[in-house]
Design a protein around this motif. Structure first.
Motif, PDB file in Angstrom:
ATOM      1  N   PRO A 175       0.803  -1.225   0.000  1.00  0.00           N
ATOM      2  CA  PRO A 175       0.000   0.000   0.000  1.00  0.00           C
ATOM      3  C   PRO A 175       0.838   1.279   0.000  1.00  0.00           C
ATOM      4  N   GLU A 176       2.087   1.176   0.444  1.00  0.00           N
ATOM      5  CA  GLU A 176       2.946   2.348   0.569  1.00  0.00           C
ATOM      6  C   GLU A 176       3.709   2.581  -0.738  1.00  0.00           C
ATOM      7  N   VAL A 177       3.460   3.726  -1.370  1.00  0.00           N
ATOM      8  CA  VAL A 177       4.045   4.013  -2.682  1.00  0.00           C
ATOM      9  C   VAL A 177       5.570   4.031  -2.615  1.00  0.00           C
ATOM     10  N   ARG A 178       6.117   4.606  -1.550  1.00  0.00           N
ATOM     11  CA  ARG A 178       7.583   4.680  -1.451  1.00  0.00           C
ATOM     12  C   ARG A 178       8.208   3.292  -1.373  1.00  0.00           C
ATOM     13  N   GLU A 179       7.576   2.393  -0.633  1.00  0.00           N
ATOM     14  CA  GLU A 179       8.093   1.027  -0.555  1.00  0.00           C
ATOM     15  C   GLU A 179       7.984   0.337  -1.910  1.00  0.00           C
ATOM     16  N   LEU A 180       6.911   0.596  -2.602  1.00  0.00           N
ATOM     17  CA  LEU A 180       6.730   0.007  -3.932  1.00  0.00           C
ATOM     18  C   LEU A 180       7.854   0.448  -4.869  1.00  0.00           C
ATOM     19  N   ILE A 181       8.162   1.735  -4.834  1.00  0.00           N
ATOM     20  CA  ILE A 181       9.233   2.257  -5.695  1.00  0.00           C
ATOM     21  C   ILE A 181      10.576   1.622  -5.344  1.00  0.00           C
ATOM     22  N   LYS A 182      10.848   1.501  -4.046  1.00  0.00           N
ATOM     23  CA  LYS A 182      12.109   0.902  -3.606  1.00  0.00           C
ATOM     24  C   LYS A 182      12.264  -0.521  -4.126  1.00  0.00           C
ATOM     25  N   PHE A 183      11.236  -1.341  -3.891  1.00  0.00           N
ATOM     26  CA  PHE A 183      11.376  -2.757  -4.229  1.00  0.00           C
ATOM     27  C   PHE A 183      11.301  -3.004  -5.727  1.00  0.00           C
ATOM     28  N   ARG A 184      10.578  -2.174  -6.426  1.00  0.00           N
ATOM     29  CA  ARG A 184      10.584  -2.301  -7.887  1.00  0.00           C
ATOM     30  C   ARG A 184      12.009  -2.110  -8.413  1.00  0.00           C
ATOM     31  N   ALA A 185      12.710  -1.096  -7.899  1.00  0.00           N
ATOM     32  CA  ALA A 185      14.085  -0.847  -8.340  1.00  0.00           C
ATOM     33  C   ALA A 185      15.000  -2.007  -7.970  1.00  0.00           C
ATOM     34  N   ILE A 186      14.844  -2.529  -6.753  1.00  0.00           N
ATOM     35  CA  ILE A 186      15.696  -3.633  -6.301  1.00  0.00           C
ATOM     36  C   ILE A 186      15.460  -4.885  -7.134  1.00  0.00           C
ATOM     37  N   TYR A 187      14.201  -5.222  -7.386  1.00  0.00           N
ATOM     38  CA  TYR A 187      13.892  -6.407  -8.198  1.00  0.00           C
ATOM     39  C   TYR A 187      14.481  -6.278  -9.598  1.00  0.00           C
ATOM     40  N   GLU A 188      14.341  -5.096 -10.188  1.00  0.00           N
ATOM     41  CA  GLU A 188      14.840  -4.905 -11.561  1.00  0.00           C
ATOM     42  C   GLU A 188      16.359  -5.007 -11.615  1.00  0.00           C
ATOM     43  N   LEU A 189      17.031  -4.454 -10.601  1.00  0.00           N
ATOM     44  CA  LEU A 189      18.491  -4.545 -10.566  1.00  0.00           C
ATOM     45  C   LEU A 189      18.959  -5.983 -10.372  1.00  0.00           C
ATOM     46  N   LEU A 190      18.295  -6.715  -9.493  1.00  0.00           N
ATOM     47  CA  LEU A 190      18.672  -8.114  -9.263  1.00  0.00           C
ATOM     48  C   LEU A 190      18.480  -8.938 -10.528  1.00  0.00           C
ATOM     49  N   GLU A 191      17.371  -8.745 -11.195  1.00  0.00           N
ATOM     50  CA  GLU A 191      17.145  -9.475 -12.449  1.00  0.00           C
ATOM     51  C   GLU A 191      18.169  -9.051 -13.487  1.00  0.00           C
ATOM     52  N   GLY A 192      18.570  -7.769 -13.425  1.00  0.00           N
ATOM     53  CA  GLY A 192      19.588  -7.272 -14.357  1.00  0.00           C
ATOM     54  C   GLY A 192      20.926  -7.960 -14.187  1.00  0.00           C
ATOM     55  N   VAL A 193      21.265  -8.357 -12.965  1.00  0.00           N
ATOM     56  CA  VAL A 193      22.508  -9.103 -12.737  1.00  0.00           C
ATOM     57  C   VAL A 193      22.496 -10.394 -13.546  1.00  0.00           C
ATOM     58  N   THR A 194      21.374 -11.088 -13.546  1.00  0.00           N
ATOM     59  CA  THR A 194      21.300 -12.336 -14.321  1.00  0.00           C
ATOM     60  C   THR A 194      21.332 -12.048 -15.819  1.00  0.00           C
ATOM     61  N   ASP A 195      20.793 -10.916 -16.235  1.00  0.00           N
ATOM     62  CA  ASP A 195      20.893 -10.523 -17.644  1.00  0.00           C
ATOM     63  C   ASP A 195      22.350 -10.344 -18.052  1.00  0.00           C
ATOM     64  N   ARG A 196      23.118  -9.673 -17.186  1.00  0.00           N
ATOM     65  CA  ARG A 196      24.530  -9.442 -17.503  1.00  0.00           C
ATOM     66  C   ARG A 196      25.312 -10.756 -17.519  1.00  0.00           C
ATOM     67  N   CYS A 197      24.946 -11.687 -16.627  1.00  0.00           N
ATOM     68  CA  CYS A 197      25.574 -13.014 -16.659  1.00  0.00           C
ATOM     69  C   CYS A 197      25.259 -13.712 -17.979  1.00  0.00           C
ATOM     70  N   ASP A 198      24.038 -13.551 -18.442  1.00  0.00           N
ATOM     71  CA  ASP A 198      23.639 -14.164 -19.715  1.00  0.00           C
ATOM     72  C   ASP A 198      24.398 -13.522 -20.877  1.00  0.00           C
ATOM     73  N   ASP A 199      24.654 -12.220 -20.791  1.00  0.00           N
ATOM     74  CA  ASP A 199      25.469 -11.556 -21.817  1.00  0.00           C
ATOM     75  C   ASP A 199      26.859 -12.184 -21.885  1.00  0.00           C
ATOM     76  N   VAL A 200      27.454 -12.421 -20.715  1.00  0.00           N
ATOM     77  CA  VAL A 200      28.777 -13.062 -20.669  1.00  0.00           C
ATOM     78  C   VAL A 200      28.698 -14.470 -21.255  1.00  0.00           C
ATOM     79  N   ALA A 201      27.643 -15.198 -20.908  1.00  0.00           N
ATOM     80  CA  ALA A 201      27.481 -16.553 -21.448  1.00  0.00           C
ATOM     81  C   ALA A 201      27.390 -16.532 -22.964  1.00  0.00           C
ATOM     82  N   ASN A 202      26.701 -15.544 -23.514  1.00  0.00           N
ATOM     83  CA  ASN A 202      26.578 -15.447 -24.970  1.00  0.00           C
ATOM     84  C   ASN A 202      27.922 -15.160 -25.626  1.00  0.00           C
TER      85      ASN A 202
END
Length: 212
Positions: A175-202
């Motif tokens: 319900p808290e907009v600020r918390e939503l913004i925080k965790f959205r950024a964290i989730y996207e960055l964490l998923e981005g780490v796996t994207d960068r690993c996949d780039d290296v794999a390619n």
């Protein structure tokens, strides 16, 4: 039959291995950071400091690789491949550091199970990156390297699904907009780490296919 070892001038494989080791250290600190965040500010700060230290060490390895690239007459891989590989390895740790800094700057006081799960997937990807890099000096390892690259790709897909599920829950239940913004950024960055690993794999996959 002779093993197909790549030329060793410039110690590029040693540098790749050293960088990949820093990535794994950073990924382990990331998991620990996520795990202790709810319990201990001091331990969380210690893990952030570890991540900063390994990222700084990795930057030094990247700079040394570039120096070797400019001074070496014979390189074990195409020069562009060396450049792409070391910079892509560096991108992984940069994003891991971004996660740690975001947690600190946003003053995150609690962490979700989804963030912990994503960090563990990041660690698994990083460990496979290290294993694939370690096998690169011999193209006789081609089949094993390609298997590791496939596993990284599969883990990236798992992380993508985990992030989508986490986002869905976040927008449904937070319900808290600020918390939503925080965790959205964290989730996207964490998923981005796996994207960068996949780039290296390619990149690694391309090297193997080109040199096999």
């Amino acid at each position: 039959m002779f093993a197909r070892f790549m030329p060793q001038e410039g110690k590029f494989f040693d540098l790749f291995n050293a960088h990949a080791e820093q990535i794994v250290l950073g990924s382990h600190a990331l998991v620990t950071l996520m795990s202790v965040l709810n319990d201990s500010d001091k331990e969380a700060a210690e893990q952030c400091a570890i991540i900063d230290a390994v990222e700084n060490c990795a930057d030094g390895i990247t700079h040394e690789t570039m120096r070797q690239l400019h001074k070496s007459f014979i390189t074990p891989l195409d020069r562009e491949e060396i450049h792409q590989l070391i910079t892509s390895l560096d991108d992984i740790l940069d994003l891991i550091q971004d996660v740690a800094h975001t947690v600190t700057l946003y003053n995150v006081r609690r962490i979700t199970s989804e963030a912990i799960n994503l960090s563990e997937i990041c660690r698994s990807c990083c460990e496979r990156v290290r294993s694939a890099v370690a096998l690169l000096p011999s193209m006789d390892n081609g089949v094993e390297i390609l298997k590791l690259c496939q596993e990284i790709d599969q883990l990236e897909s798992v992380a993508d699904r985990e992030m989508r599920a986490a986002m869905s829950r976040l927008f449904r239940e937070e319900p808290e907009v600020r918390e939503l913004i925080k965790f959205r950024a964290i989730y996207e960055l964490l998923e981005g780490v796996t994207d960068r690993c996949d780039d290296v794999a390619n990149i690694i996959e391309g090297i193997v296919l080109e040199n096999s």
